[in-house]
Design an enzyme around this catalytic site. Sequence first.
Site, mmCIF file in Angstrom:
data_model
loop_
_atom_site.group_PDB
_atom_site.id
_atom_site.type_symbol
_atom_site.label_atom_id
_atom_site.label_comp_id
_atom_site.label_asym_id
_atom_site.label_seq_id
_atom_site.Cartn_x
_atom_site.Cartn_y
_atom_site.Cartn_z
ATOM 1 N N GLY A 200 3.888 -47.711 64.877
ATOM 2 C CA GLY A 200 4.414 -46.927 63.776
ATOM 3 C C GLY A 200 5.401 -47.764 62.996
ATOM 4 O O GLY A 200 5.926 -48.755 63.501
ATOM 5 N N TYR A 201 5.664 -47.343 61.797
ATOM 6 C CA TYR A 201 6.534 -48.109 60.903
ATOM 7 C C TYR A 201 7.825 -47.352 60.623
ATOM 8 O O TYR A 201 7.803 -46.202 60.183
ATOM 9 C CB TYR A 201 5.780 -48.426 59.608
ATOM 10 C CG TYR A 201 4.664 -49.394 59.879
ATOM 11 C CD1 TYR A 201 4.864 -50.758 59.765
ATOM 12 C CD2 TYR A 201 3.428 -48.943 60.334
ATOM 13 C CE1 TYR A 201 3.861 -51.647 60.076
ATOM 14 C CE2 TYR A 201 2.412 -49.831 60.644
ATOM 15 C CZ TYR A 201 2.640 -51.188 60.508
ATOM 16 O OH TYR A 201 1.645 -52.068 60.833
ATOM 17 N N LEU A 202 8.947 -48.012 60.901
ATOM 18 C CA LEU A 202 10.266 -47.442 60.605
ATOM 19 C C LEU A 202 10.590 -47.622 59.130
ATOM 20 O O LEU A 202 11.253 -46.775 58.535
ATOM 21 C CB LEU A 202 11.342 -48.120 61.458
ATOM 22 C CG LEU A 202 11.292 -47.809 62.946
ATOM 23 C CD1 LEU A 202 12.229 -48.736 63.719
ATOM 24 C CD2 LEU A 202 11.652 -46.353 63.199
ATOM 25 N N ARG B 276 3.777 -42.229 59.899
ATOM 26 C CA ARG B 276 3.462 -43.639 59.617
ATOM 27 C C ARG B 276 3.001 -44.326 60.903
ATOM 28 O O ARG B 276 3.574 -45.318 61.331
ATOM 29 C CB ARG B 276 4.690 -44.346 59.042
ATOM 30 C CG ARG B 276 5.146 -43.787 57.700
ATOM 31 C CD ARG B 276 6.355 -44.523 57.152
ATOM 32 N NE ARG B 276 7.490 -44.536 58.065
ATOM 33 C CZ ARG B 276 8.435 -43.607 58.136
ATOM 34 N NH1 ARG B 276 8.390 -42.565 57.360
ATOM 35 N NH2 ARG B 276 9.443 -43.708 58.976
#
Length: 142
Positions: free
Chosen positions: A20-22, A74
């Site tokens: 996942g993307y922060l 995400r």
Amino acid sequence: MVEWLPDNFKRSRRFIIEQGYLATESAGRQVRLRKTNKTASLTFKVGRGSHREEREIKLSQKQFTALWPGTAGRRLRKVRYEIPWEHVLIELDIYRGRHAGLVVAEVEFPNSASCRRFKAPWWFGREVTGEKRYSNVRLALT
């Protein structure tokens, strides 16, 4: 993009990957969380296409669990097979969830000369390096 799965690929080393993307920026800067089997990491990437700067930090499971909610909306899941091929390692990713059916192969090269010399195996399909719609960050957002 892979058109046909290679013979005996299931005998290769296999990992289930959740990532996942922060944070993501249009200029190509990304902060990614990834869990591969029991290993967790945070990766910072800058740039696009075949030449990118990347820094990775190992995380404890507790750190990963604390940060993971920040990636909601995400995320993606895939199974990765590591396939030795001549003098390189091919990473064959089979996506799950909403991208089920997508299969992509990736090869990282130590330099541009080895990249130019590379002869792709027969089962490779069309080259998609640099196509935004096949980037992991784009897949995680759609």
